[in-house]
Design an enzyme around this catalytic site. Sequence first.
Site, PDB file in Angstrom:
ATOM      1  CE  LYS A 218      -8.959  -7.680  -3.877  1.00  0.00           C
ATOM      2  NZ  LYS A 218      -9.901  -8.590  -3.189  1.00  0.00           N
TER       3      LYS A 218
ATOM      4  CE  LYS B 128      -4.477  -0.803   1.077  1.00  0.00           C
ATOM      5  NZ  LYS B 128      -5.804  -0.292   2.164  1.00  0.00           N
TER       6      LYS B 128
ATOM      7  CE  LYS C 123     -18.531   1.612  -3.492  1.00  0.00           C
ATOM      8  NZ  LYS C 123     -18.989   2.252  -2.402  1.00  0.00           N
TER       9      LYS C 123
END
Length: 326
Positions: A192, A114, A195
Amino acid sequence: MKDETILSGMQPTGALHIGNLEGALKNWVNLQNDYNMYCCIVDWHALTESYKDTSVLKERIYQVAVDFLAAGLDPEKCAIFIQSNVKEHAELHLIFSMLTTVPTLTRLPTYADKKEDLGLDSYGFLGYPVLQAADICVYNADKVPVGKDQEKHIWLAADLAKRFNGLYGETLREPQVLLTKIPLIPGTDGRKMSKSLDNHIMILDTEEATAKKLKRMFTDPDKLRKDDPGHPEVCPVFALHNVYSDNPNETIAPPCRTGELGCVDCKAKLIINLNNSLGPIREKRVVIENNKDYIWDVLNSGATRARERAASVMESVRSAMKMEYF
Ligand code: TRP
């Protein structure tokens, strides 16, 4: 009867997609019957990414709660609540932050990934899994239902509980991973479902909107014409058939391979089955979505119940640490 406790957490991303539903929510709905269950909407965790614009949080929390209830989480059976309404999470997070090292946290794959993707390097972001450990241990949870990607975070929570017990005496339960078999739910572009990639089908989508998205969904790239032989094993539409259609290995895969079944007809079947499966959840969603008082009430009383247990665990934590001063 229900002597084991489960804590589950989800970020307030707003209205949920069918990946959230099939991957986590339906599993929680089953677990609530057998466990003493706490379902936490983790708004403090969401701050790691969206601390700049916090104005979106309230509506996102609300929409997650609506989907939780529509999917069948029952506020009588499980406490549904917002993390920041139970301050004890923050207190245990602070204590836990003393019991882990910075290299332990920087080694976690979720941190490295991340950090790259989002350009995050805050102190709070580094501590994300420590806060998660506090979410779990502040309820003395026995089990945490998560997918493989979260497994290491639960191990960290168990390590922290163990470390605490070693230093101050047996106080906290070491939580275990309840590994969820997450069905493959690809997004409409085959990646995958997420949103941020805008390839998602939402619980709240209408049947028409769902049909529109599925009609545009990627299929086997080698099946250009209806009667070309297809390869279900690489087709994202087939992956959804696996979740929503009965016996797709008998009814869908063989005629796809021979070229008898074209993508348009195959998708038409999926549209019907997926919409049928979501029908009852969507109907319930429409009924409760505008009942603001009811939704906030559920979250408020959920927090009251959660706070009771968290407060009692924190009393034993303070007592073990000899930090009850008067
Ligand atoms: N990290 C989890 C996720 O990204 C969310 C989460 C926060 C969580 N606290 C938790 C999950 C506690 C389980 C238990 O999905």
